[in-house]
Design a protein around this motif. Structure first.
Motif, PDB file in Angstrom:
ATOM      1  N   LEU A 139       0.622  -1.158  -0.108  1.00 33.31           N
ATOM      2  CA  LEU A 139      -0.103  -0.065   0.031  1.00 33.31           C
ATOM      3  C   LEU A 139       0.834   1.373   0.060  1.00 33.31           C
ATOM      4  O   LEU A 139       1.991   1.307   0.374  1.00 33.31           O
ATOM      5  N   THR A 140       0.250   2.438  -0.431  1.00 33.97           N
ATOM      6  CA  THR A 140       0.865   3.606  -0.354  1.00 33.97           C
ATOM      7  C   THR A 140       0.755   4.278   1.227  1.00 33.97           C
ATOM      8  O   THR A 140      -0.160   3.759   1.870  1.00 33.97           O
ATOM      9  N   GLN A 192      -3.080   5.335   1.683  1.00 32.09           N
ATOM     10  CA  GLN A 192      -3.926   4.329   1.712  1.00 32.09           C
ATOM     11  C   GLN A 192      -3.854   3.701   3.129  1.00 32.09           C
ATOM     12  O   GLN A 192      -4.861   3.118   3.680  1.00 32.09           O
ATOM     13  N   GLN A 231      -5.668   5.816   5.499  1.00 31.15           N
ATOM     14  CA  GLN A 231      -7.073   5.709   5.505  1.00 31.15           C
ATOM     15  C   GLN A 231      -7.682   4.457   6.112  1.00 31.15           C
ATOM     16  O   GLN A 231      -8.719   4.342   6.865  1.00 31.15           O
ATOM     17  N   GLY A 284      -7.643  -0.151  -0.596  1.00 34.53           N
ATOM     18  CA  GLY A 284      -7.228   0.652  -1.637  1.00 34.53           C
ATOM     19  C   GLY A 284      -8.677   1.563  -1.981  1.00 34.53           C
ATOM     20  O   GLY A 284      -8.497   2.523  -2.845  1.00 34.53           O
ATOM     21  N   GLU A 285      -9.858   1.152  -1.369  1.00 36.06           N
ATOM     22  CA  GLU A 285     -11.057   1.732  -1.521  1.00 36.06           C
ATOM     23  C   GLU A 285     -11.094   2.908  -0.629  1.00 36.06           C
ATOM     24  O   GLU A 285     -10.726   2.967   0.466  1.00 36.06           O
TER      25      GLU A 285
END
Length: 91
Positions: A65-66, A69, A72, A90-91
């Protein structure tokens, strides 16, 4: 003589219920942060790299993941969504 190198640290940030992108099963995923730090005389001084991943506890698949992301998903875990609410990474 100067002794230097790197050392890795693994932090578990949260456990989330997500639908795995690899096996498609809704299962627990561990959100992890892996930090590599530069060391001098075995004393960690500063981070060289930081990586975020989620790992499915059902199939063991790992997804990178970034930082946004991961942040979040961490906020999502803190708000504790209702039972049965599932999201994809990722959503």
């Amino acid at each position: 003589m100067i002794i230097f190198g790197t050392k890795g640290y693994l932090y578990q940030l949260a456990v989330l219920t997500l639908v795995c992108g690899h096996c498609g099963n809704p299962s627990a995923h561990m959100l992890r942060k892996r930090v590599t730090k530069f060391t001098l005389f075995f004393v960690p001084l500063f981070p060289v790299s930081t990586k975020y991943t989620t790992q499915c506890t059902f199939c063991g698949a790992e997804q990178r993941l970034t930082a946004p992301q991961a942040e979040q998903l961490q906020l999502q875990a803190a708000s504790a969504p209702s039972a049965g609410h599932q999201v994809r990474p990722g959503e």
